[in-house]
Motif scaffolding. Structure first.
Motif: not given
Ligand code: ATP
Ligand code: MG
Length: 338
Positions: A18-25, A281-282
């Protein structure tokens, strides 16, 4: 991977981002499983582990911000990820159909059921309107609703009936694979059981395969032939359904089993899995379940463990199995920081 000879669907190393505002996940990371013809394959796991993302991929229903970043989804020998628009049109409904998480969302509130059945049938067959109405009536009867109700709108049916209507639409073109994402979640347990029994009876009659998704593992064990347990976008285990609660091959599966009340036998004390699901993300080095695992070893924090066949038809992605079959129940758990 399937114990059955004829494979209907083969998912290989599927990755979905998923492309999100925080980057790809990466919501689904290199998942592989097969579904045999006529088999019920279940996917279970905590909320957010990627079950619906897999289901949407199998139907190729993803829209941005989601995209399939790798792998193959082979249906009857063809990779559906290579399909053009026309091949996809043929694939959807005729080959695979999906029953979504909430029935009311998949029915159009301003169209009668007759119009909704006819929409699907007219778009995908050469049938006349009259033939479509007749087929729609037959489909209602299949799910035990009187054909006279064809002219009703979705809001005129109960929740259980609406879910059966969605199932009837999924059966409209004799799909060979039906993907059911939490098909009974919003219903009371009695109606839930009735619907699952109906689905099972239809599967026996028409021979389709089912990808069945729920986080209710007790229900799943009763309904499925084999089960894949997902954790943080990966498969922790794939095993015959009968083994999942009694002989888990992954500490996460064991934890899930301990968190659900048994359907039969003595009452037991329920124990939740400590900690929270992994933040995608982690993602740590090594096993994704390490922070919550009561049996964690140094190797789990250092090395990634792929899904491996540890016994015929049993797959686990746990370092405890690296030296052969280990019964996770026989190990001494260590306290985990919640
Ligand atoms: N549109 C989106 N944008 C960004 N991330 C998303 C989006 N949809 C899903 N995700 C993320 O993808 C992961 C998997 O979500 P998914 O809906 O597949 O989980 P699930 O196992 O079906 O959960 P549930 O049991 O709650 O239905 C989650 O971490 C979720 O936050
Ligand atoms: Mg979901």
């Amino acid at each position: 991977m399937s114990q059955k000879k004829e494979v209907q669907l083969s998912v290989r190393n599927l990755c979905v981002d998923y492309i999100t505002s925080n980057g790809d996940v990466r919501a689904v990371n290199s998942i592989s499983f097969d579904i045999g013809k006529g088999e019920v394959f279940g996917l279970a796991g905590e909320s957010g582990c990627g079950k619906s993302t897999v289901a949407f991929s199998v139907c190729r229903l993803h829209k941005p911000p989601a995209f399939i970043s790798g792998g193959e989804i082979v249906f009857n020998g063809k990779d559906i990820l290579e399909f053009d628009d026309e091949q996809l049109r043929q694939y959807r409904w005729k080959e695979s159909a999906m029953v979504f998480q909430s029935a009311m969302n998949s029915l159009n509130p301003v169209l009668t059921m007759e119009e909704q059945f006819c929409d699907v049938l007219l778009a995908h067959t050469d049938m006349t309107r009259q033939e479509c109405v007749k087929r729609a009536g037959q489909l209602l009867e299949i799910v035990d609703i009187h054909p006279s109700r064809l002219t009703d709108y979705p809001h005129q049916f109960s929740g259980g009936m609406r879910q059966r209507l969605v199932i009837a639409i999924a059966l409209a073109l004799n799909a060979k694979l039906i993907i059911m994402d939490e098909p009974t979640t919003a219903l009371d347990v009695v109606v839930q059981r009735e619907i699952l029994q109906k689905i099972y009876q239809l599967k026996e009659e028409f021979g389709f395969s089912i990808l069945f998704i729920t986080h209710d593992i007790s229900l799943m064990v009763e309904f499925c032939d084999r089960i894949g347990i997902m954790y943080a976008g990966e498969l922790a285990e794939v095993s015959p359904a009968k083994n999942i609660l009694t002989r888990p091959n992954h500490p996460y599966t064991e934890g899930l089993g301990n968190a659900f009340p048994p359907l039969h036998g003595e009452k037991k004390r329920l124990v939740g899995i400590p900690g929270t699901p992994l933040n995608l993300f982690e993602v740590p080095v090594g096993c994704r379940f390490q922070a919550r695992c009561p049996y964690v070893k140094d190797v789990c924090r250092q090395e990634y463990c792929t899904l491996t066949e540890i016994a015929p038809g049993e797959f686990s992605s746990c370092h405890l199995h690296n030296d052969g079959m280990i019964d996770v129940k026989s190990l001494e758990p260590k306290p985990v920081q919640a």
